[in-house]
Design a protein around this motif. Sequence first.
Motif, PDB file in Angstrom:
ATOM      1  N   MET A   1     -39.860  31.656  35.604  1.00 30.72           N
ATOM      2  CA  MET A   1     -40.486  32.505  34.615  1.00 30.72           C
ATOM      3  C   MET A   1     -41.519  31.704  33.834  1.00 30.72           C
ATOM      4  SD  MET A   1     -38.950  34.573  31.342  1.00 30.72           S
ATOM      5  CE  MET A   1     -38.298  33.112  30.614  1.00 30.72           C
ATOM      6  N   LEU A   2     -42.599  32.384  33.496  1.00 29.48           N
ATOM      7  CA  LEU A   2     -43.679  31.791  32.722  1.00 29.48           C
ATOM      8  C   LEU A   2     -43.827  32.576  31.419  1.00 29.48           C
ATOM      9  CD1 LEU A   2     -47.111  30.782  34.048  1.00 29.48           C
ATOM     10  CD2 LEU A   2     -47.026  32.502  32.290  1.00 29.48           C
ATOM     11  N   VAL A   3     -43.979  31.877  30.318  1.00 26.78           N
ATOM     12  CA  VAL A   3     -44.222  32.518  29.027  1.00 26.78           C
ATOM     13  C   VAL A   3     -45.678  32.282  28.675  1.00 26.78           C
ATOM     14  CG1 VAL A   3     -43.594  32.601  26.587  1.00 26.78           C
ATOM     15  CG2 VAL A   3     -41.832  32.110  28.303  1.00 26.78           C
ATOM     16  N   ARG A   4     -46.371  33.340  28.311  1.00 26.91           N
ATOM     17  CA  ARG A   4     -47.787  33.258  27.963  1.00 26.91           C
ATOM     18  C   ARG A   4     -47.949  33.598  26.488  1.00 26.91           C
ATOM     19  NH1 ARG A   4     -52.445  31.042  30.180  1.00 26.91           N
ATOM     20  NH2 ARG A   4     -54.229  32.330  29.700  1.00 26.91           N
ATOM     21  N   ILE A   5     -48.604  32.714  25.765  1.00 27.25           N
ATOM     22  CA  ILE A   5     -48.884  32.902  24.348  1.00 27.25           C
ATOM     23  C   ILE A   5     -50.396  32.890  24.174  1.00 27.25           C
ATOM     24  CG2 ILE A   5     -48.550  31.999  22.010  1.00 27.25           C
ATOM     25  CD1 ILE A   5     -46.079  30.461  23.247  1.00 27.25           C
ATOM     26  N   VAL A   6     -50.925  33.925  23.549  1.00 27.70           N
ATOM     27  CA  VAL A   6     -52.367  34.018  23.327  1.00 27.70           C
ATOM     28  C   VAL A   6     -52.607  34.232  21.837  1.00 27.70           C
ATOM     29  CG1 VAL A   6     -54.504  35.234  23.874  1.00 27.70           C
ATOM     30  CG2 VAL A   6     -52.724  34.992  25.630  1.00 27.70           C
ATOM     31  N   LYS A   7     -53.444  33.375  21.262  1.00 29.67           N
ATOM     32  CA  LYS A   7     -53.824  33.470  19.846  1.00 29.67           C
ATOM     33  C   LYS A   7     -55.220  34.087  19.770  1.00 29.67           C
ATOM     34  CE  LYS A   7     -54.900  30.647  15.796  1.00 29.67           C
ATOM     35  NZ  LYS A   7     -55.111  29.258  15.329  1.00 29.67           N
ATOM     36  N   MET A   8     -55.348  35.136  18.945  1.00 33.24           N
ATOM     37  CA  MET A   8     -56.620  35.828  18.785  1.00 33.24           C
ATOM     38  C   MET A   8     -56.923  35.990  17.306  1.00 33.24           C
ATOM     39  SD  MET A   8     -55.829  38.835  21.561  1.00 33.24           S
ATOM     40  CE  MET A   8     -54.226  39.122  20.816  1.00 33.24           C
ATOM     41  N   SER A   9     -58.150  35.692  16.931  1.00 30.72           N
ATOM     42  CA  SER A   9     -58.595  35.858  15.552  1.00 30.72           C
ATOM     43  C   SER A   9     -59.715  36.895  15.531  1.00 30.72           C
ATOM     44  CB  SER A   9     -59.094  34.518  14.998  1.00 30.72           C
ATOM     45  OG  SER A   9     -59.485  34.658  13.654  1.00 30.72           O
ATOM     46  N   PHE A  10     -59.562  37.897  14.666  1.00 27.76           N
ATOM     47  CA  PHE A  10     -60.482  39.033  14.661  1.00 27.76           C
ATOM     48  C   PHE A  10     -61.324  39.104  13.388  1.00 27.76           C
ATOM     49  CE2 PHE A  10     -57.115  40.300  17.529  1.00 27.76           C
ATOM     50  CZ  PHE A  10     -57.830  40.837  18.588  1.00 27.76           C
ATOM     51  N   GLU A  11     -62.500  39.690  13.536  1.00 28.17           N
ATOM     52  CA  GLU A  11     -63.276  40.080  12.364  1.00 28.17           C
ATOM     53  C   GLU A  11     -62.398  41.059  11.582  1.00 28.17           C
ATOM     54  OE1 GLU A  11     -66.172  39.220  11.133  1.00 28.17           O
ATOM     55  OE2 GLU A  11     -66.709  37.876  12.767  1.00 28.17           O
ATOM     56  N   PRO A  12     -62.234  40.860  10.298  1.00 28.66           N
ATOM     57  CA  PRO A  12     -61.366  41.763   9.520  1.00 28.66           C
ATOM     58  C   PRO A  12     -61.710  43.242   9.684  1.00 28.66           C
ATOM     59  CG  PRO A  12     -61.865  39.823   8.233  1.00 28.66           C
ATOM     60  CD  PRO A  12     -62.716  39.738   9.474  1.00 28.66           C
ATOM     61  N   SER A  13     -62.977  43.555   9.798  1.00 27.81           N
ATOM     62  CA  SER A  13     -63.387  44.962   9.935  1.00 27.81           C
ATOM     63  C   SER A  13     -63.044  45.551  11.304  1.00 27.81           C
ATOM     64  CB  SER A  13     -64.891  45.095   9.690  1.00 27.81           C
ATOM     65  OG  SER A  13     -65.622  44.400  10.693  1.00 27.81           O
ATOM     66  N   LYS A  14     -62.629  44.716  12.250  1.00 24.11           N
ATOM     67  CA  LYS A  14     -62.330  45.175  13.619  1.00 24.11           C
ATOM     68  C   LYS A  14     -60.834  45.245  13.910  1.00 24.11           C
ATOM     69  CE  LYS A  14     -66.664  45.358  14.793  1.00 24.11           C
ATOM     70  NZ  LYS A  14     -67.312  46.626  15.073  1.00 24.11           N
TER      71      LYS A  14
END
Length: 98
Positions: A1-14
């Motif tokens: 099994m593989l665990v995938r972690i993705v960090k995303m930072s968004f424009e507050p208005s989006k």
Amino acid sequence: MLVRIVKMSFEPSKIEEFLTNFEIVKDKIRTFEGCNFLELYRDQNNTNIFFTYSYWNSEDDLNNYRHSKLFKDIWAETKPKFNAKPEAWSVDKIASLK
């Protein structure tokens, strides 16, 4: 099994647009062949930062998803909303306590 972690930072208005789209696509991601688990987290202090956490049967399954039309469509919708480059990790689970 593989665990995938993705960090995303968004424009507050989006952020609301992102969350609305995630509601639409989350079941499609979760039921993609090889995906066994999917969660979305939001940072408590930096509320424009989100993480996806998913379990995949194998790296091949994750790569099949990453090369799929589903992923390409989701990424095309999500990517313009970022305010920083996303980061991703594929990790092995060492321990799990319940």
